[in-house]
Design a protein around this motif. Structure first.
Motif, PDB file in Angstrom:
ATOM      1  N   LYS A  86      54.553  63.729 -46.723  1.00  0.00           N
ATOM      2  CA  LYS A  86      53.729  63.088 -47.721  1.00  0.00           C
ATOM      3  C   LYS A  86      52.279  63.063 -47.267  1.00  0.00           C
ATOM      4  CE  LYS A  86      57.313  60.004 -49.534  1.00  0.00           C
ATOM      5  NZ  LYS A  86      57.683  58.587 -49.794  1.00  0.00           N
ATOM      6  N   ALA A  87      51.391  62.905 -48.238  1.00  0.00           N
ATOM      7  CA  ALA A  87      49.974  62.772 -47.904  1.00  0.00           C
ATOM      8  C   ALA A  87      49.767  61.543 -47.033  1.00  0.00           C
ATOM      9  CB  ALA A  87      49.146  62.664 -49.187  1.00  0.00           C
ATOM     10  N   ASN A  88      48.845  61.682 -46.067  1.00  0.00           N
ATOM     11  CA  ASN A  88      48.496  60.622 -45.118  1.00  0.00           C
ATOM     12  C   ASN A  88      49.567  60.389 -44.058  1.00  0.00           C
ATOM     13  OD1 ASN A  88      45.991  60.040 -46.355  1.00  0.00           O
ATOM     14  ND2 ASN A  88      47.054  58.821 -47.906  1.00  0.00           N
ATOM     15  N   LYS A 117      43.995  76.395 -15.263  1.00  0.00           N
ATOM     16  CA  LYS A 117      43.258  75.135 -15.205  1.00  0.00           C
ATOM     17  C   LYS A 117      41.826  75.264 -15.696  1.00  0.00           C
ATOM     18  CE  LYS A 117      45.891  72.866 -11.542  1.00  0.00           C
ATOM     19  NZ  LYS A 117      45.827  72.152 -10.250  1.00  0.00           N
ATOM     20  N   LEU A 118      41.336  76.481 -15.882  1.00  0.00           N
ATOM     21  CA  LEU A 118      39.958  76.693 -16.341  1.00  0.00           C
ATOM     22  C   LEU A 118      39.896  77.043 -17.819  1.00  0.00           C
ATOM     23  CD1 LEU A 118      38.599  78.758 -13.308  1.00  0.00           C
ATOM     24  CD2 LEU A 118      38.554  76.300 -13.646  1.00  0.00           C
ATOM     25  N   PHE A 119      41.017  76.923 -18.537  1.00  0.00           N
ATOM     26  CA  PHE A 119      41.026  77.237 -19.968  1.00  0.00           C
ATOM     27  C   PHE A 119      40.065  76.326 -20.733  1.00  0.00           C
ATOM     28  CE2 PHE A 119      45.510  79.245 -20.524  1.00  0.00           C
ATOM     29  CZ  PHE A 119      45.085  80.322 -19.774  1.00  0.00           C
ATOM     30  N   LYS A 120      39.407  76.892 -21.728  1.00  0.00           N
ATOM     31  CA  LYS A 120      38.611  76.102 -22.657  1.00  0.00           C
ATOM     32  C   LYS A 120      39.458  75.785 -23.884  1.00  0.00           C
ATOM     33  CE  LYS A 120      34.280  78.225 -21.131  1.00  0.00           C
ATOM     34  NZ  LYS A 120      33.087  79.013 -21.537  1.00  0.00           N
ATOM     35  N   ASP A 121      38.897  74.992 -24.814  1.00  0.00           N
ATOM     36  CA  ASP A 121      39.649  74.625 -26.017  1.00  0.00           C
ATOM     37  C   ASP A 121      39.977  75.869 -26.845  1.00  0.00           C
ATOM     38  OD1 ASP A 121      39.520  72.001 -25.284  1.00  0.00           O
ATOM     39  OD2 ASP A 121      37.775  71.537 -26.526  1.00  0.00           O
ATOM     40  N   LEU A 122      41.117  75.825 -27.509  1.00  0.00           N
ATOM     41  CA  LEU A 122      41.529  76.933 -28.360  1.00  0.00           C
ATOM     42  C   LEU A 122      40.711  76.945 -29.652  1.00  0.00           C
ATOM     43  CD1 LEU A 122      45.406  76.607 -27.975  1.00  0.00           C
ATOM     44  CD2 LEU A 122      43.848  78.076 -26.683  1.00  0.00           C
ATOM     45  N   SER A 123      40.537  78.127 -30.199  1.00  0.00           N
ATOM     46  CA  SER A 123      39.800  78.280 -31.469  1.00  0.00           C
ATOM     47  C   SER A 123      40.794  78.154 -32.619  1.00  0.00           C
ATOM     48  CB  SER A 123      39.078  79.629 -31.504  1.00  0.00           C
ATOM     49  OG  SER A 123      38.152  79.738 -30.450  1.00  0.00           O
ATOM     50  N   THR A 124      40.941  76.934 -33.129  1.00  0.00           N
ATOM     51  CA  THR A 124      41.908  76.676 -34.203  1.00  0.00           C
ATOM     52  C   THR A 124      41.193  76.687 -35.554  1.00  0.00           C
ATOM     53  OG1 THR A 124      41.561  74.299 -33.870  1.00  0.00           O
ATOM     54  CG2 THR A 124      43.405  75.319 -32.713  1.00  0.00           C
ATOM     55  N   ASN A 125      41.974  76.969 -36.588  1.00  0.00           N
ATOM     56  CA  ASN A 125      41.438  77.005 -37.954  1.00  0.00           C
ATOM     57  C   ASN A 125      42.452  76.342 -38.875  1.00  0.00           C
ATOM     58  OD1 ASN A 125      39.920  77.570 -40.224  1.00  0.00           O
ATOM     59  ND2 ASN A 125      40.634  79.695 -40.385  1.00  0.00           N
ATOM     60  N   PHE A 126      42.311  75.014 -39.065  1.00  0.00           N
ATOM     61  CA  PHE A 126      43.234  74.252 -39.896  1.00  0.00           C
ATOM     62  C   PHE A 126      42.656  74.111 -41.308  1.00  0.00           C
ATOM     63  CE2 PHE A 126      44.024  72.557 -35.560  1.00  0.00           C
ATOM     64  CZ  PHE A 126      45.307  73.068 -35.418  1.00  0.00           C
ATOM     65  N   PRO A 127      43.511  73.814 -42.283  1.00  0.00           N
ATOM     66  CA  PRO A 127      43.003  73.605 -43.651  1.00  0.00           C
ATOM     67  C   PRO A 127      41.964  72.496 -43.690  1.00  0.00           C
ATOM     68  CG  PRO A 127      45.395  73.836 -43.641  1.00  0.00           C
ATOM     69  CD  PRO A 127      44.978  73.768 -42.214  1.00  0.00           C
ATOM     70  N   ALA A 128      40.987  72.646 -44.583  1.00  0.00           N
ATOM     71  CA  ALA A 128      39.885  71.685 -44.661  1.00  0.00           C
ATOM     72  C   ALA A 128      40.371  70.305 -45.058  1.00  0.00           C
ATOM     73  CB  ALA A 128      38.835  72.182 -45.656  1.00  0.00           C
ATOM     74  N   ASP A 129      41.489  70.216 -45.766  1.00  0.00           N
ATOM     75  CA  ASP A 129      42.007  68.917 -46.207  1.00  0.00           C
ATOM     76  C   ASP A 129      42.735  68.184 -45.088  1.00  0.00           C
ATOM     77  OD1 ASP A 129      42.274  67.273 -48.712  1.00  0.00           O
ATOM     78  OD2 ASP A 129      44.379  67.369 -48.105  1.00  0.00           O
ATOM     79  N   PHE A 130      42.955  68.864 -43.952  1.00  0.00           N
ATOM     80  CA  PHE A 130      43.667  68.248 -42.833  1.00  0.00           C
ATOM     81  C   PHE A 130      42.662  67.578 -41.893  1.00  0.00           C
ATOM     82  CE2 PHE A 130      48.005  70.516 -42.505  1.00  0.00           C
ATOM     83  CZ  PHE A 130      48.152  70.474 -43.883  1.00  0.00           C
ATOM     84  N   GLU A 131      42.940  66.318 -41.577  1.00  0.00           N
ATOM     85  CA  GLU A 131      42.136  65.630 -40.560  1.00  0.00           C
ATOM     86  C   GLU A 131      42.728  65.948 -39.188  1.00  0.00           C
ATOM     87  OE1 GLU A 131      40.534  61.118 -39.480  1.00  0.00           O
ATOM     88  OE2 GLU A 131      41.458  61.563 -41.416  1.00  0.00           O
ATOM     89  N   PRO A 159      47.282  65.469 -43.344  1.00  0.00           N
ATOM     90  CA  PRO A 159      46.819  65.943 -44.658  1.00  0.00           C
ATOM     91  C   PRO A 159      46.498  64.760 -45.570  1.00  0.00           C
ATOM     92  CG  PRO A 159      49.197  66.197 -44.452  1.00  0.00           C
ATOM     93  CD  PRO A 159      48.710  65.715 -43.126  1.00  0.00           C
ATOM     94  N   ARG A 160      45.375  64.844 -46.307  1.00  0.00           N
ATOM     95  CA  ARG A 160      44.918  63.710 -47.125  1.00  0.00           C
ATOM     96  C   ARG A 160      45.339  63.815 -48.596  1.00  0.00           C
ATOM     97  NH1 ARG A 160      44.525  59.588 -43.982  1.00  0.00           N
ATOM     98  NH2 ARG A 160      42.876  59.704 -42.410  1.00  0.00           N
ATOM     99  N   HIS A 161      45.687  64.997 -49.060  1.00  0.00           N
ATOM    100  CA  HIS A 161      46.067  65.149 -50.461  1.00  0.00           C
ATOM    101  C   HIS A 161      47.295  66.029 -50.563  1.00  0.00           C
ATOM    102  CE1 HIS A 161      41.674  64.284 -50.520  1.00  0.00           C
ATOM    103  NE2 HIS A 161      42.014  63.503 -51.529  1.00  0.00           N
ATOM    104  N   GLN A 162      47.972  65.897 -51.685  1.00  0.00           N
ATOM    105  CA  GLN A 162      49.163  66.697 -51.903  1.00  0.00           C
ATOM    106  C   GLN A 162      48.788  68.142 -52.221  1.00  0.00           C
ATOM    107  OE1 GLN A 162      50.071  64.501 -55.859  1.00  0.00           O
ATOM    108  NE2 GLN A 162      51.204  66.415 -55.981  1.00  0.00           N
ATOM    109  N   GLY A 163      49.745  69.025 -52.009  1.00  0.00           N
ATOM    110  CA  GLY A 163      49.514  70.436 -52.282  1.00  0.00           C
ATOM    111  C   GLY A 163      50.274  71.300 -51.290  1.00  0.00           C
ATOM    112  N   SER A 164      50.120  72.592 -51.447  1.00  0.00           N
ATOM    113  CA  SER A 164      50.741  73.558 -50.538  1.00  0.00           C
ATOM    114  C   SER A 164      49.647  74.162 -49.667  1.00  0.00           C
ATOM    115  CB  SER A 164      51.474  74.653 -51.318  1.00  0.00           C
ATOM    116  OG  SER A 164      52.548  74.093 -52.051  1.00  0.00           O
TER     117      SER A 164
END
Length: 604
Positions: free
Chosen positions: A317-319, A335-349, A378-383
């Motif tokens: 569900k949303a939220n 141990k020297l890894f940097k943050d991964l380059s992620t790309n999540f949906p804009a509606d996802f916090e 996720p803040r809103h419903q959808g696929s």
């Protein structure tokens, strides 16, 4: 039964005979050409156990020390082998060609003979002159021991790197290796390598594997060798980087020539020598990572890795919270890894990932895994679809970049509850944060309205509460000043507190009374009265006596009868500390002392 016994006996005898036939006694020397005055080692080795070893005469040579006996054992694939060695340190005195005769030993009753050795002696240092110099230097030995004469050849250290030409970020294993031909008694570290330009990690072995000695031949000489420190290095930039030396000080026991016939009979004497040892610096040639073909997703990972990703739910569900987990496994600069380059949906916090390392450091390098746990809401419903994640690393073995891609994850978000707060959880179900709506929904139910002024604001109680604060502040200010004034006079403060201090002593006296401890009881009563009078009259404890007490109480207009009762009680307590008192009970003394203090408090 007898036939079986005879067969078993024959088999055992045959095995023993074959074992004896495989045994070999070998004589070795590092060099067949030496100079006069030069010490060298002759070793006789046998690949099994033997008895009654008989060395040669060593005609033409002087025996400095020996025999030094050592035993080694090894087990490979369940087969155990044992070897023994007998070594002598000898010195050539005159030029010429000499033959060291064979040595002998018995193995299972069979006599074995070693090979002979031919040594050519050339001109070197005069032996007689060397002996005189040793005596003038204060030594009482006839000739210096081999390790004593040249400790640098018998005790030294090397820094051994598994690679000296690497790419930036590649892992290097450096072993600080100790070589010795003398007995070591003690050691201490003088200087730890700085290792500037490297990220370093020491290899921590178990207690059973801290020091593993083995025999190694280096430049024609046999040494006892151990890796005393092992470090994994990752060069941080390109160029020629230097692995700094490791400095240590060792206390060694070295053999010396026999000073008399008794020491000569037992093979010579020994002495203790302190020797500083330092490994030579090692230069590492570091190549920069190639720019050609470098992907945008490359963030500095060097080694060989694999990657996998997963989500804990595909419908919610949303939220509500969803966990996106990425695991990188392999060997290299984890141990020297940097943050991964992620790309999540804009509606996802998205929240910062929780990182968990499971890493092992060994002589083979750094290996293991790193897990990234992302909390998504996720803040809103959808696929929605969590796009594939790209992870790029540089493989130093192939000299190429490798890009790994995870799979995509479709997520279906249903309509959430309008008024429900959201509790987010990590993968291990630990509560992180309670989230509220950014914008609340409009209330559609029944509401109650109130006229202006019906609440607390603007009422009489509101203004009364406003005045209470300043009044309480002013009262506290007055009380503080009064308390400061009362406590500014130290004499008056002690006088006021005299009764409380006396009460503590009397309380202790009452405990002693209940415990039937007579001597301690009278001591506490005496201390209570004297301490009370010292504070009340402002007289130091050392200057307090009966005359002073009587005169001070008289100046304060205390009646004579109360003063006499006080002095009598003090006399009674002092006498009771040394002799028993029978005409008055302890309870009566206690009540009398307490009454005297109360009377003085009420009149002074």
């Amino acid at each position: 039964m007898k036939i079986r016994f005879y067969i078993l006996t024959i088999l055992l005898f045959t095995a023993t005979l074959l074992h004896a036939q495989d045994a070999r006694l070998t004589a070795t020397v590092a060099s067949t050409q030496v100079a006069t005055g030069e010490q060298f080692e002759v070793m006789f080795s046998i690949n099994t156990n033997g008895d009654h070893f008989a060395p040669p005469d060593f005609n033409g040579f002087r025996i400095l020390a020996g025999p030094n006996i050592s035993t080694s054992m090894s087990s490979v694939n369940g087969v155990t082998t044992m070897s023994n060695s007998y070594s002598y340190y000898i010195m050539a005195e005159k030029e010429g060609s000499y033959t060291i005769a064979p040595a002998t030993i018995f193995v299972n009753g069979r006599r074995l003979t070693s090979n002979g050795l031919t040594i050519k002696v050339v001109k070197g240092r005069p032996v007689q002159q060397q002996r005189q110099q040793n005596m003038q230097a204060g030594g009482n030995a006839q000739a210096a021991a081999p390790a004593e004469a040249d400790m640098a050849k018998n005790l030294f250290m090397r820094a051994v790197a598994d690679k000296t030409d690497v790419y930036q970020g590649s892992q290097i294993t450096v072993s600080y290796r100790l070589y010795t031909r003398v007995d070591l008694l003690d050691s201490q570290v003088d200087k730890i390598p700085d290792l500037n330009g490297f990220w370093s990690q020491d290899v921590k072995n178990s207690k059973e594997q801290q020091v593993r000695w083995h025999i190694e031949t280096y430049k024609g000489q046999r040494y006892n060798v151990a890796d005393i420190k092992q470090t994994i290095l990752f060069p941080e930039h390109a160029g020629n980087l230097t692995i700094d030396p490791l400095g240590m000080t060792f206390l060694a026991r070295v053999p010396v020539a026999p000073r008399n016939e008794i020491e000569a009979f037992f093979g010579g004497g020994s002495t203790e020598v302190k020797q500083k040892v330092k490994s030579a610096p090692v230069t590492i040639h570091v190549k920069p990572l190639p720019e050609a073909g470098k992907p945008e997703s490359f963030t500095g990972a060097v080694g060989k890795f694999s990657i996998e990703a997963s989500v804990d739910k595909s419908e919610l569900k949303a939220n509500e919270a969803i966990n996106y987990r990425v695991k990188v496994t392999g060997s290299g600069n984890i141990k020297l890894f940097k943050d991964l380059s992620t790309n999540f949906p804009a509606d996802f916090e998205k929240y910062d990932p929780k990182i968990t390392d499971t890493i092992t450091e060994s002589i083979n390098g750094v290996s293991g895994s790193r897990v990234y746990n992302y909390l998504l809401i996720p803040r809103h419903q959808g696929s929605f679809t969590i796009e594939p994640l790209k992870f790029t690393y540089f493989n130093p073995n192939t000299g190429k970049y490798v890009t790994l891609t995870t799979k995509a994850f479709p997520v279906k978000v249903n309509k959430g509850d309008n008024e429900a707060n959201v509790t987010a959880f990590t993968a291990d179900k630990q509560d992180i944060k309670v989230l509220d709506k950014d914008i609340r929904y409009i209330k559609t139910g029944d509401t109650e309205l109130a006229e202006e002024g019906d609440g607390l604001f603007g009422s009489g109680l509101y203004y009364l509460l406003l005045t209470v604060g300043p009044i309480a502040c002013a009262a506290a200010f007055v009380y503080r000043n009064k308390n400061r004034k009362l406590n500014s006079d130290v004499v008056k403060v002690k006088s006021r507190r005299a009764g409380k201090m006396a009460a503590k002593h009397l309380a202790s006296a009452q405990k002693q009374l209940q415990a039937n401890n007579t001597k301690a009881f009278y001591e506490d009563v005496f201390k209570g009265l004297y301490g009370y009078l010292s504070d009340k009259l402002n007289i130091s404890y050392a200057d307090l006596n009966k005359e002073t007490i009587a005169s001070n109480l008289k100046t304060r207009n205390l009646d004579d009868q109360l003063t006499r009762q006080l002095l009598d009680t003090l006399d009674l307590c002092e006498m009771a500390r040394y002799a028993p008192v029978t005409h008055i009970s302890q309870q009566e003394v206690f009540d009398k002392a307490r009454g005297i203090i109360n009377d003085i408090e009420s009149k002074i």
